[in-house]
Design an enzyme around this catalytic site. Structure first.
Site, mmCIF file in Angstrom:
data_model
loop_
_atom_site.group_PDB
_atom_site.id
_atom_site.type_symbol
_atom_site.label_atom_id
_atom_site.label_comp_id
_atom_site.label_asym_id
_atom_site.label_seq_id
_atom_site.Cartn_x
_atom_site.Cartn_y
_atom_site.Cartn_z
ATOM 1 N N GLU A 83 -37.588 64.354 -29.700
ATOM 2 C CA GLU A 83 -38.060 64.940 -30.952
ATOM 3 C C GLU A 83 -39.427 64.401 -31.376
ATOM 4 O O GLU A 83 -40.084 64.982 -32.247
ATOM 5 C CB GLU A 83 -37.051 64.662 -32.074
ATOM 6 C CG GLU A 83 -35.706 65.349 -31.916
ATOM 7 C CD GLU A 83 -35.760 66.843 -32.223
ATOM 8 O OE1 GLU A 83 -36.852 67.346 -32.552
ATOM 9 O OE2 GLU A 83 -34.719 67.498 -32.122
ATOM 10 N N GLU A 114 -22.677 53.490 -15.667
ATOM 11 C CA GLU A 114 -22.834 52.527 -16.761
ATOM 12 C C GLU A 114 -22.393 51.129 -16.369
ATOM 13 O O GLU A 114 -22.767 50.144 -17.012
ATOM 14 C CB GLU A 114 -22.060 52.982 -17.993
ATOM 15 C CG GLU A 114 -20.555 52.899 -17.874
ATOM 16 C CD GLU A 114 -19.884 53.218 -19.205
ATOM 17 O OE1 GLU A 114 -19.335 52.280 -19.805
ATOM 18 O OE2 GLU A 114 -19.921 54.378 -19.640
#
Length: 297
Positions: A83, A114
């Site tokens: 953004e 992960e």
């Protein structure tokens, strides 16, 4: 580590009967839990402020803001980073989100990614991390190996590091220079850290990126004056910002924006200072892009 002992993995006594509630009572219970999030984040504001200053320092030294996480935490970092270019007019990659398992993990979990501590370091090596960069590790549990590996590598390189987790005294908090730990309590749905924990992380990321961009000269008053006007809605917003900042008519704002290719900042300076477009841009450059400084000096 006993994962069952983590706050984020424990059962919430206020939501033990989720499957027996009416729909309205169900969503009410979730909403009641969500009200706790902002209060938990409030307790971390001194550390958030340190992170904003560290992010600003990174940008001013030619560095980047790098988010890294797995699952929901990784996706939130990618979201916030993506953004920044349209909102603040910064280059793609100045704020960057890394997710364990790579871009494909945004849509589908990559098993085992992960849990690979070396992968965290490798991903930072791949983007040519430098000591000027800020690395922000996100993990609701606070113990994700991918994030720990990344933070440890960044620390060795001399980067400032930030950890955002929702468990107190977490492993990533102990690795990072700045630890932000909003303890939101057990999730309404046991262990589903995309809920309160994810919301808390998003609130913190909002403040870090927006705060840094304010202090980097990308905001005037509370207007996103470096926004890229890339569609009809944003062209209209650009015009409204010029009107709001200057008190000019819409026609005057549109005329100034036409001369600046819809670049809001020089259009405001043109109207308030009586400069032409080229002179307005030059004055902004002389003040490192800070509109307020250009207006006051």
């Amino acid at each position: 580590m006993n994962l069952g002992s983590l706050v984020s993995e424990s059962r919430n006594p206020q939501t033990m009967d989720l499957d027996a509630l009416s729909t309205f009572d169900l969503v009410t219970r979730f909403n009641q839990q969500d009200t706790l999030v902002a209060l938990a984040v409030k307790e971390t504001l001194p550390e958030v402020a340190k992170a904003v200053d560290a992010a600003t320092d990174a940008l001013k030294s030619g560095g980047r803001i790098i988010y890294m996480g797995a699952g929901t935490s990784g996706r939130l970092g990618v979201l916030d980073a993506s953004e920044c270019p349209p909102t603040f007019g910064v280059p793609h990659g100045l704020v960057l989100g890394l997710i364990a398992g790579g871009p494909g993990a945004l849509l589908k979990a990559v098993e085992g990614a992960e849990d690979n501590q070396q992968l965290g370091a490798d991903d930072l090596i791949a983007i040519h991390l430098t000591a000027n960069d800020l690395v922000v590790g996100l993990a609701a549990s606070g113990r994700t190996p991918y994030v720990i590996g990344g933070l440890e590598y960044a620390k060795q390189l001399g980067c400032t590091t930030v950890a955002i987790s929702c468990n107190p005294v977490s492993p990533i908090a102990q690795v990072a220079a700045i630890a932000i730990s909003p303890v939101v309590g057990p999730e309404a749905l046991t262990g589903s850290t995309r809920l309160k924990s994810g919301t808390a992380q998003k609130l913190v990321l909002n403040m870090i990126s927006t705060g840094a961009m304010v202090k980097f000269g990308k905001v005037y008053q509370n207007l996103m004056v470096d926004m890229q006007a890339t569609n009809i809605k944003l062209v209209d917003r650009a015009c409204r910002m010029v009107v709001q900042a200057t008190g000019a008519s819409r026609e005057e704002a549109e005329a100034a924006l036409k001369q600046t290719d819809h670049d809001v900042k020089p259009a405001i300076l043109m109207i308030l200072s009586g400069l032409d477009a080229a002179a307005a841009r030059a004055k902004l450059d002389a003040h490192q892009g800070f509109l307020r400084a250009a207006l006051e000096n």
